[in-house]
Every structure is written in C-alpha cells, then in structure tokens.
Design a protein around this motif. Structure first.
Motif, PDB file in Angstrom:
ATOM      1  N   HIS A  16       1.101  -1.093   0.163  1.00  0.00           N
ATOM      2  CA  HIS A  16       0.515   0.269  -0.184  1.00  0.00           C
ATOM      3  C   HIS A  16       0.867   1.093   0.413  1.00  0.00           C
ATOM      4  CE1 HIS A  16      -3.250   2.210   1.696  1.00  0.00           C
ATOM      5  NE2 HIS A  16      -2.502   3.462   2.392  1.00  0.00           N
ATOM      6  N   ASP A  18       1.455   4.855   1.056  1.00  0.00           N
ATOM      7  CA  ASP A  18       0.694   5.734   2.631  1.00  0.00           C
ATOM      8  C   ASP A  18       1.319   7.097   2.295  1.00  0.00           C
ATOM      9  OD1 ASP A  18       0.125   7.208   5.143  1.00  0.00           O
ATOM     10  OD2 ASP A  18       1.923   5.772   6.124  1.00  0.00           O
ATOM     11  N   VAL A  20      -0.512  10.084   3.628  1.00  0.00           N
ATOM     12  CA  VAL A  20      -0.143  10.970   4.693  1.00  0.00           C
ATOM     13  C   VAL A  20       1.276  10.326   4.824  1.00  0.00           C
ATOM     14  CG1 VAL A  20      -0.906  11.772   7.423  1.00  0.00           C
ATOM     15  CG2 VAL A  20      -1.985  10.617   5.605  1.00  0.00           C
ATOM     16  N   ARG A  21       2.273   9.518   5.131  1.00  0.00           N
ATOM     17  CA  ARG A  21       3.996   8.901   5.493  1.00  0.00           C
ATOM     18  C   ARG A  21       4.235   9.473   3.967  1.00  0.00           C
ATOM     19  NH1 ARG A  21       0.013   6.422   8.404  1.00  0.00           N
ATOM     20  NH2 ARG A  21       0.333   7.345  10.321  1.00  0.00           N
ATOM     21  N   VAL A  25       4.444   1.034   1.683  1.00  0.00           N
ATOM     22  CA  VAL A  25       4.049   0.050   3.161  1.00  0.00           C
ATOM     23  C   VAL A  25       3.584  -1.073   3.261  1.00  0.00           C
ATOM     24  CG1 VAL A  25       3.941   1.920   5.258  1.00  0.00           C
ATOM     25  CG2 VAL A  25       1.482   0.723   4.100  1.00  0.00           C
ATOM     26  N   LEU A  27       1.600  -4.106   4.480  1.00  0.00           N
ATOM     27  CA  LEU A  27      -0.105  -4.083   5.221  1.00  0.00           C
ATOM     28  C   LEU A  27      -0.081  -5.396   5.664  1.00  0.00           C
ATOM     29  CD1 LEU A  27      -2.329  -1.272   4.281  1.00  0.00           C
ATOM     30  CD2 LEU A  27      -0.516  -1.287   5.714  1.00  0.00           C
ATOM     31  N   VAL A  32       2.383  -3.215  10.394  1.00  0.00           N
ATOM     32  CA  VAL A  32       2.286  -2.282   9.344  1.00  0.00           C
ATOM     33  C   VAL A  32       4.297  -2.005   8.887  1.00  0.00           C
ATOM     34  CG1 VAL A  32       2.311   0.545   8.693  1.00  0.00           C
ATOM     35  CG2 VAL A  32       0.371  -0.719   9.738  1.00  0.00           C
ATOM     36  N   MET A  34       7.304  -0.396   6.594  1.00  0.00           N
ATOM     37  CA  MET A  34       7.016   0.558   6.328  1.00  0.00           C
ATOM     38  C   MET A  34       8.462   0.069   5.327  1.00  0.00           C
ATOM     39  SD  MET A  34       5.780   3.571   7.191  1.00  0.00           S
ATOM     40  CE  MET A  34       5.100   3.538   8.867  1.00  0.00           C
TER      41      MET A  34
END
Lengths: 91, 359
Positions: A16, A18, A20-21, A25, A27, A32, A34
């Motif tokens: 996935h 991410d 926002v960050r 990542v 999952l 989670v 990174m």
C-alpha cells in the motif's frame, strides 16, 4: 529458505502507498512495515512464480552486484517476513 | 511533534450475543438507538484514512450484530484501510462471510473463550456458542480467510493454554493473541475471579516460549502478559494519543477504550468536530501525550521512552490518580498497594462468581 523456494504474499498481506507519510508500506494483520528501497526492490519480484534464485538473478542484473551477495540479502529479508507469517514459501 | 494515528478501533455497536465477564467495553454501554449510521461511519473511515490511519479494526460488542456490516467493510476498503473484523463469529453465516469477502475484508480475528463447550459457554454466558463458533471457524478456514485467534486468558482457562495454541494450529490460524486479561471495563469488576496465580503465569510463559520456537513459520504467537505480575508497566497504547484512536458506538473519540474512566476529561464526538481536530488539538488527547506531563519518578527513569509511565486508566483504577506512575512499576511507591491486592485476590480458594456483561 533455499534458492529453489518460491515466495508469495499470502492473502491478507498487501502493499500500500501511505500518502500521509509518503512511503510504501506492507500491511498485514496487526502489522505495518515501512518499506525501504531494498524491501520494495525485493517485493517487486515476489510474484508467486519466481524462485529465490530467479529473483536474486534479476536483482543482481538490475543492481550490477554479485548474485551470491544479493541472494543472502534476499533470503534474510524474506526469511524474516516468513517468520512473521507475512510471506508464504513453497518448495 | 504529534504523529498521525496508525490504527483505529471502531466499536460499531455494544450489542453482543456473548456476555464475557472481561469485556473491554465500558460498564455503561451504549444502546442501539444511539449508534451511528452507515453513512456516518463511512465518513469517519474517510477522515481516518486522510489523517494517516492504515489499519481499521471493526469491533464491538459484536460487529456482526450490525445489519450493515458488509456495507461498512466496503466503505472501509473504499477509504483505503486495511480492514480487520474482530468477532465472536456468532451471526456470521456462510452467506455473510462470502459477502464480507466480496466487500474486501482483509482479515478476521476470532475470539475464543475456551477450548471446549463447557468452559467456553460458561465464560461467554451463551449456551451453544462454542459449537456455533467452531462451525464458523471451519468455514473461515475453507474460504482461506486470513485468521487470527484472540484467546483471552485468565484464572479459569490459563491451564488450557497448550490446547488453545493447538486449536489455533488446527483451525489454520496464522496468528494467535494469547491475551491475558487486562483489568479495565468489566474485567475490573471481576478481577478476583479472573486473576491467575503466579504458578499459572510462570507455566504460561514457559509454554509460550516453547511454542513460539516450535511453531516458527507456522503460527505467530503474540503474548500479552498479565501485567500485575510484571516488574514494569506495559507501554499502554504505545503512548497516549500516539498511534491509536478508538471510536465508540455513538461517535465519541477516545485515546483508548477505557479513557472515559478518567474524571475531568471530556471527549468530543466525531459527529460534532472533525477527527483531525480532536486528534491534534483536543485537551483530552493532549492530557497525557508525550512525556512532559510525567511525574518526576518517570521523568528521571531510563524507561521513560519505553513505557511512557504505563497505563493511565490503571493508575486511575488502582490509585485513583490518572497522573501517577502505573502501580505495576516496581519503582513506584504504590507497587505495594498492587501487591496487596494480588495477595488478597489470588489467595481466595474459591473465586467469586462472575458478573456478566449486560446492556
């Protein structure tokens, strides 16, 4: 895990991005992870078809590195995921 | 700097066919007519993803008690969330499981109350529950759904730990949470009935160590120890307001599921204020965030950034002071109070009757 083994991401484990960050990542259940560049490079070639040997071969070509060194890294990385049950391995 | 949350626990409903005496829901449960609508939850999932949440745990009560559970899973996946269903299994017919799979559910976490009908139905307070759960588990395995067993362990079932782990392997689970009861919610009222003995705890640790080694690559075992027997407190929620957020059935936003036991804090509802504002700016989320608020004992401790002073709700429950060092800590002057409780409760030969959870 050996050169002939074929790794795959099991159901319930997926990649996935991410937003926002701003990082890719992996999952899984209550997990989670990174993904750094190396993680992404390895997982790019985990398709349920390619063996550890073939994945190492491809990466050695891409990064102009010794296949034996690459394979040791690949086995260490994927072995850790398998221990966490985030990776399936079939002979 | 405040980090974005990684995980959300959505208590979709407090309705549940089971009545486990250790339920983590608050003593004061929320009735059905105050539950949020499908659309309200879908909006929360969108807000959560936008805020940085990656993992969503759909919980309850029993989340399958919601008639719209399939729509809720679809909404969560549309929002881009990794979606986990925390369930007793009761109410999950094969047809519903298929619909959940089609909606994109990532993972199921199935609770187990015991390894046979006698004990499981006694703990769950629901006759026939064990048999129904086993049918659901078989069906989950047939479908190849990724499965975690969530085994809540305590005085009455800790001696069955080996068999519980075997059950997880037999059901094809990839993971088991061996979660010793934490004393909040209903468990706090049943502490004397649920508190294991030191011998039980020592045996459990040995069994977990051996099984972790033996089952490497087959089953992951996550062990939550009974913290009254620990020397140092748990890093509760990995720090208050640091990674996780909890939404109650009526949309109240909490730093953890027991946070409402702390007097003086008011918790906003996501129906009245954006989730982002509540997470970053509310007084309740900032009350125990980080380490600046910690008492001197914790400020000067080398474990300050490991456990953040432990659990606020436990400090409240045992000491009546939510700002105190968690009394589990052996450096705490209040550890003696916890030890006294342990001695008193564990030494009773016959455990008291359960007070079952009810709406």
């Amino acid at each position: 895990m050996g050169p002939a083994d074929v790794p795959s991401l099991p159901r319930g484990v997926r990649r996935h991005f991410d937003r926002v960050r701003d990082t890719p990542v992996l999952l899984g259940p209550e997990r989670v992870l990174m993904l750094d560049q190396i993680g992404c490079a390895v997982l790019d070639h985990v398709d349920g078809q390619a063996s550890i040997d073939q994945i190492s071969d491809t990466l050695a070509g891409l990064y102009d590195a010794e296949k034996s060194e690459i394979m040791a890294d690949v086995i260490a990385y994927l072995g850790d995921l398998a221990d966490k049950r985030l990776l399936d391995v079939r002979p | 700097m405040t980090n974005a949350p990684l995980a959300m626990l959505a208590e979709l409903t407090h309705r549940c066919p089971l009545a486990c005496p250790y339920c983590s829901n608050p003593q004061e449960l929320t009735a059905k007519d105050r539950e949020l609508s499908t659309e309200q939850w879908a909006d929360i999932f969108e807000q959560a993803a936008g805020l940085g949440v990656l993992q969503l745990h759909l919980s309850g009560g029993e989340p399958a008690s919601r008639r719209d559970i399939v729509e809720l899973v679809a909404a969560a996946r549309d929002a881009g969330l990794y979606t986990n269903l925390i369930t007793s299994g009761i109410g999950l017919t094969p047809r519903r499981l298929q619909a959940l799979e089609d909606a994109g559910l990532d993972h199921i976490q199935l609770s187990v109350q015991g390894v046979n009908a006698r004990i499981a139905d006694r703990i769950g307070g629901y006759k026939g529950g064990f048999e129904r759960k086993m049918h659901v588990a078989d069906h989950i395995a047939q479908m190849g759904f990724p499965l975690t067993l969530n085994a809540v362990m305590h005085r009455e079932n800790l001696d069955d730990l080996e068999a519980t782990i075997e059950m997880a392997v037999r059901l094809g689970a990839r993971r088991i949470e061996v979660a010793c009861v934490q004393f909040q919610g209903w468990a706090l009222s049943n502490r004397a009935a649920l508190q294991p003995s030191r011998d039980q705890v020592d045996a459990a640790k040995r069994i977990v160590r051996a099984a972790t080694e033996r089952l490497r690559g087959t089953l992951v075992i996550d062990f939550v120890p009974p913290d009254y027997y620990s020397d140092f407190p748990k890093a509760c929620m990995n720090g208050w307001g640091s990674t996780g957020v909890n939404i109650t059935p009526d949309g109240t936003v909490l730093p953890c599921h027991a946070a409402e036991t702390i007097p003086g804090l008011t918790f906003a509802r996501v129906t009245e204020q954006p989730l982002r504002d509540i997470w970053y700016d509310s007084r309740a989320f900032n009350a125990y965030r980080g380490t600046d608020w910690l008492p001197d004992l914790c400020q000067s401790c080398e474990r300050r950034d490991i456990d953040f002073g432990g659990c606020r709700c436990q400090a409240m429950a045992v000491l009546g002071d939510p700002s105190a060092t968690d009394p589990v800590c052996r450096k705490s002057p209040d550890r003696a109070a916890l030890d006294a409780l342990l001695v008193q409760e564990v030494s009773t030969v016959d455990a008291p009757d359960f007070i079952y959870r009810k709406l």
